[in-house]
Design an enzyme around this catalytic site. Structure first.
Site, PDB file in Angstrom:
ATOM      1  N   HIS A 164      -8.344  -3.293  -7.236  1.00 23.59           N
ATOM      2  CA  HIS A 164      -8.067  -2.570  -5.995  1.00 23.59           C
ATOM      3  C   HIS A 164      -9.329  -2.509  -5.141  1.00 23.59           C
ATOM      4  O   HIS A 164     -10.113  -1.552  -5.241  1.00 23.59           O
ATOM      5  CB  HIS A 164      -7.582  -1.155  -6.334  1.00 23.59           C
ATOM      6  CG  HIS A 164      -6.848  -0.467  -5.215  1.00 23.59           C
ATOM      7  ND1 HIS A 164      -5.615  -0.856  -4.794  1.00 23.59           N
ATOM      8  CD2 HIS A 164      -7.200   0.598  -4.437  1.00 23.59           C
ATOM      9  CE1 HIS A 164      -5.204  -0.074  -3.816  1.00 23.59           C
ATOM     10  NE2 HIS A 164      -6.152   0.820  -3.578  1.00 23.59           N
ATOM     11  N   ARG A 204       0.794  -1.226   0.000  1.00 23.51           N
ATOM     12  CA  ARG A 204       0.000   0.000   0.000  1.00 23.51           C
ATOM     13  C   ARG A 204       0.833   1.285   0.000  1.00 23.51           C
ATOM     14  O   ARG A 204       0.637   2.145  -0.852  1.00 23.51           O
ATOM     15  CB  ARG A 204      -0.930   0.020   1.224  1.00 23.51           C
ATOM     16  CG  ARG A 204      -1.881   1.190   1.256  1.00 23.51           C
ATOM     17  CD  ARG A 204      -2.714   1.224   2.527  1.00 23.51           C
ATOM     18  NE  ARG A 204      -3.459   0.005   2.746  1.00 23.51           N
ATOM     19  CZ  ARG A 204      -4.167  -0.244   3.850  1.00 23.51           C
ATOM     20  NH1 ARG A 204      -4.190   0.638   4.816  1.00 23.51           N
ATOM     21  NH2 ARG A 204      -4.838  -1.385   3.979  1.00 23.51           N
ATOM     22  N   TYR A 256     -18.407  13.876 -13.203  1.00 21.27           N
ATOM     23  CA  TYR A 256     -18.331  15.066 -14.060  1.00 21.27           C
ATOM     24  C   TYR A 256     -17.017  15.168 -14.836  1.00 21.27           C
ATOM     25  O   TYR A 256     -16.963  15.869 -15.847  1.00 21.27           O
ATOM     26  CB  TYR A 256     -18.511  16.335 -13.215  1.00 21.27           C
ATOM     27  CG  TYR A 256     -19.843  16.419 -12.523  1.00 21.27           C
ATOM     28  CD1 TYR A 256     -21.027  16.434 -13.246  1.00 21.27           C
ATOM     29  CD2 TYR A 256     -19.911  16.497 -11.136  1.00 21.27           C
ATOM     30  CE1 TYR A 256     -22.249  16.510 -12.597  1.00 21.27           C
ATOM     31  CE2 TYR A 256     -21.124  16.579 -10.479  1.00 21.27           C
ATOM     32  CZ  TYR A 256     -22.307  16.579 -11.217  1.00 21.27           C
ATOM     33  OH  TYR A 256     -23.508  16.662 -10.581  1.00 21.27           O
TER      34      TYR A 256
END
Length: 886
Positions: free
Chosen positions: A86, A40, A130
């Site tokens: 993931h 990570r 968006y």
């Protein structure tokens, strides 16, 4: 808790095993921490990515979201990454995607974003539904050759798909974009660098595998942040390169502008990395309200996407900009420090690595990628060549092959018959022959098969040669790195500023001669010497500096950009400034207020300048002296070593008595002859040995007698008594001047009245300057109006001490000479000389409004008058010789 406890039997089939909770916690915590470290928080040293970055780019590549195709919604990319590779929150994945599309976060962006991705003022990006994204071309180069078995793959979280363990990047991503992360028990903070510099460092390592880190630092100079700024001090950077741990101090970029009203503004054009511009502006306003910083009238953030960062700080009329900037650096994030902690995963283990280890890790990885890619390409080429070889065998026995296939009842029988026909075909070739289309049997297609086979055999030979030679592979890596540099390399954005005790910044600055000008009101600038064109004696000159009506150029000095200038003020203080630190300006610019460069009081001004090549040369420093003189005729000698330790607030150079001012300062070797000249036209010559060395706080001794209260010293020169070529040049305020041999001035004791050096009349005006010259220099004359002329000293004829000389410059009415200086003469250029003469003639006509013939006639009349004056003044010189020295 007891460690040896008998297990509690609950039934025949069940049993509870009691364990030591301390050991269990240790084991579980270590497993958890290693999972965080490896999976990570820390980047891989090979491709420079954490798993989330690698998975985002790989998913976009698998979706075909390339730079030459249409954008895709960010939400689609996030869903693809989260569902396949993931299994974490969508917010963390989108945050990673956004950061890779922000040009103020990534030095080289990986993602091309369309839409609102936030800004440097802290505004958040729009929601993922968006915005749209696609890969940058640079990111595609990190994914190239993925399909050629260049990297290992592993199963994803549910073993349903495979994902790469590392990307086969051609870009040294870890050094270029850096990385930061907090794991368990360790963290990493790797700063971004310039791609061009990193590639050149990698190539330097390939050329010399024994290269040292210090040698690599000649290529990879320092971190290069996406927001620019200025690195303040290199010691922490050097430690980071050498050990993997260090500290970088970064300042924003700012400069001073003057408004039409005369007030100054500080304009911030770059903030440190990861500094919020709005928060910086608010902090400055808060400091002003708290009166922590005084002198600021208003501050406003005028930054926008098109013009970039621009924070405007309006100063009060009496504020000193340099002081305000230093306060901003101290109290705000305009100066920020970053810790270097180069921790990355190598062979699955975290390791702190220095600059060379990071480069070695990347080059070794590229070598492994090239080997695996070459092996894959060789294998594919051999497989294809094997099939083409079968085609060629079939074409050689075409009729037999067709007959055999027609007579076979099934394809399997036909394949077996081809294998057993004795032509040397194997099962793969036989199968390919059976699948061969009939159109390949035409003559043209048969030629193409033979041509393709020959090309493949050449390719196979090249690939085998590449696998057999490590040097060829290194050359291939260099070629690919150069391609990356040519396509994506750019200039540094972050400037480097060295501290006084660090590596000299002169090594990074081109050495050239520049003209230093200081105006009467204290404006300073440097200009390349070649901007001042050479003109003939008697010309009108060119505008050398734009000044206010009440201002004029008072000092004009020539020095190298690598030297240090010592500034001596009229109150007897000494300040230091590197030539390259003086603002650069063209010939017509006004310059910068000297108070913004040095801590010079408002009621003091610079009177003399000395150019020192290198204070580090102890032998030179210990063998030279600073000779000072005042307007009242006081002279003082101090060892240069007393001035070899620069201080920001300056030091006392001489103790000035009331009513006197420091006039001149000269650098000597202790064996010169000193000449001092008075405004009234007298001069004295005496050995420097007559002035004993004293400390910086001393007053000095008498050099020349000043009788009249209105009279004063106008200049001092130090002449090498062994140099017979030197002559003394004197210039009067109305433009007259001459050269006189040094020997015409007899040697006396210091403190005498001296002898006449120029015949002072109403026509010539009082004496304004004295120089020692050899005829090989150029004379630069600056007038109070700002007009400057540069002419060859060789054109100024020699004359006796008591003559008035010849006219050197044509002055406008009410104009006077302000300063004179000498610079080395340029190589003659006939074309330029002709052009200058023509320009000078045009200037004469346009600026004076008189006809050219009238000008020439007037110059001739003046020359005849000068010759007559010479004969008369030579007779007067005999009387002056009767004046004895005291």
């Amino acid at each position: 808790m007891e460690e040896n406890i008998e297990p509690l039997q609950t039934s025949d089939n069940d049993r509870i095993i009691q364990v030591n909770i301390e050991e269990q916690m240790k084991t579980a915590y270590i497993d958890y921490s290693m999972s965080v470290i490896v999976g990570r928080a820390l980047p891989d040293a090979r491709d420079g990515f954490k798993p989330v970055h690698r998975r985002v780019l790989y998913a976009m590549n698998e979706l075909g979201n390339h730079s030459n195709r249409a954008y895709k919604k960010s939400a689609r990319i996030v869903g693809e990454v989260m569902g396949k590779y993931h299994p974490h929150g969508d917010a963390s994945i989108y945050d990673t995607l956004v950061r890779m599309a922000q040009d103020w976060t990534m030095r080289y962006m990986m993602v091309d974003g369309q839409g609102n991705f936030g800004n440097q003022d802290g505004d958040p990006p729009a929601a993922m539904r968006y915005t749209e994204v696609r890969l940058q071309r640079l990111a595609e180069m990190m994914l190239e050759d993925m399909e050629k078995d260049t990297v290992d793959f592993q199963f994803n979280f549910d073993d349903s798909l495979k994902e790469p363990t590392v990307l086969p990047t051609r870009v040294p991503q870890l050094l270029v974009n850096g990385s930061s992360g907090i794991a368990v028990g360790m963290a990493t903070n790797m700063l971004p660098h310039n791609l061009t510099e990193v590639v050149e460092g990698c190539i330097a390592y390939i050329d010399n595998r024994e290269i040292t880190i210090e040698e690599l630092m000649k290529f990879v100079k320092a971190p290069d942040f996406p927001t620019g700024g200025q690195i303040y001090g290199m010691e922490g950077v050097k430690q980071g390169f050498l050990t993997g741990r260090g500290r970088v101090v970064l300042r924003g970029k700012c400069h001073v502008e003057t408004k039409p009203s005369g007030r100054e503004q500080i304009i911030i054009t770059a903030t440190p990395y990861q500094v919020n511009r709005d928060m910086l502006t608010d902090k400055i306003g808060q400091l002003v309200n708290d009166k922590t910083i005084e002198g600021i009238a208003h501050v406003n953030n005028e930054s926008n996407k098109r013009e970039g960062t621009r924070i405007v700080i309006d100063l009060k009329r009496d504020a000193v900009a340099n002081v305000i900037m230093n306060q901003l650096f101290k109290f705000t994030e305009l100066q920020t420090s970053y810790g270097i902690n180069n921790v990355a995963l190598t062979k699955g283990r975290p390791k702190t690595m220095n600059l060379k280890e990071l480069i070695v890790e990347f080059i070794d990885f590229r070598m492994d990628v090239v080997v695996r890619r070459t092996q894959y390409e060789l294998r594919k080429a051999q497989e294809r060549a094997h099939i083409l070889q079968g085609y060629l065998i079939a074409l050689d026995h075409l009729d037999e092959v067709i007959s055999l296939i027609r007579s076979s009842p099934t394809p399997d029988v036909a394949r077996e018959n081809l294998i057993s026909a004795g032509w040397g075909l194997d099962e793969i070739q036989a199968k390919a022959i059976l699948e061969l289309r009939l159109q390949r049997l035409t003559g043209m297609e048969r030629d193409k098969i033979r041509e393709e086979f020959d090309e493949l055999m050449n390719l196979i030979n090249r690939l085998k040669e590449l696998l057999g030679s490590e040097e060829l592979r290194y050359e291939l890596i260099k070629t690919e790195l150069n391609e990356v540099k040519e396509k994506f390399g750019d200039e540094r954005r972050t400037e480097i500023s060295y501290l006084a005790d660090e590596m000299r910044i002169e090594d990074l600055i081109e050495e050239q001669d520049v003209v230093i000008t200081i105006s009467h009101l204290g404006y300073i600038k440097r200009t390349p010497a070649d901007e001042y064109r050479q003109q003939k004696r008697g010309g009108r000159g060119a505008v050398g500096s734009k000044t206010r009506n009440e201002d004029f150029v008072e000092h004009l000095f020539v020095a190298s950009t690598h030297h240090t200038l010592m500034f001596f003020t009229e109150k007897g203080r000494c300040y230091w400034l590197k030539v390259y630190e003086i603002p650069d300006g063209d010939k017509n610019s006004k310059g910068r207020a000297i108070q913004n460069l040095m801590q010079l009081p408002q009621d003091d001004k610079v009177r003399a300048i000395i150019d020192i090549k290198n204070f580090a040369d102890k032998e030179y420093v210990n063998s030279h002296y600073i000779l000072l003189c005042t307007k009242k005729g006081i002279i003082k000698k101090t060892a240069l070593e007393d001035f070899s330790r620069p201080r920001a607030n300056g030091v006392n150079a001489i103790n000035i008595i009331e009513g006197d001012q420091l006039l001149e300062a000269r650098l000597t070797d202790g064996g010169c002859e000193v000449m001092m000249a008075l405004k009234s036209g007298r001069a004295i010559r005496f050995p420097e040995a007559k002035v004993r060395p004293t400390g910086r706080g001393a007053i000095g001794v008498g050099g020349i007698e000043v009788d009249d209260q209105k009279d004063e010293v106008v200049g001092m020169v130090c002449v090498n008594k062994e140099d017979a070529t030197r002559t003394i040049l004197v210039v009067s305020e109305k433009g007259f001047g001459k050269r006189t041999p040094v020997d015409e001035y007899r040697i006396t004791n210091r403190g005498g009245k001296g002898v006449k050096t120029i015949n002072v009349t109403d026509k010539t005006g009082v004496l304004v300057g004295i120089l020692d010259v050899n005829g090989k220099e150029d004379l630069v004359i600056t007038c109070k109006s700002g007009i400057t002329i540069r002419t060859s000293i060789a054109e100024i004829r020699e004359a006796g001490r008591a003559t008035q000389g010849v006219k050197l410059i044509r002055l406008d009415e009410n104009d006077e000479i302000a300063a004179i200086s000498k610079i080395e003469e340029d190589e003659p250029d006939e074309t330029v000389t002709a052009e200058v003469i023509e320009t000078t003639i045009q200037d004469l006509v346009e600026n004076t409004g008189r006809e050219l013939d009238a000008d020439i006639q007037e110059l001739d009349e003046e020359a005849e008058a000068d010759e007559a004056d010479t004969d008369e003044d030579d007779a007067e010189a005999a009387e002056d010789d009767t004046i004895e020295s005291v």
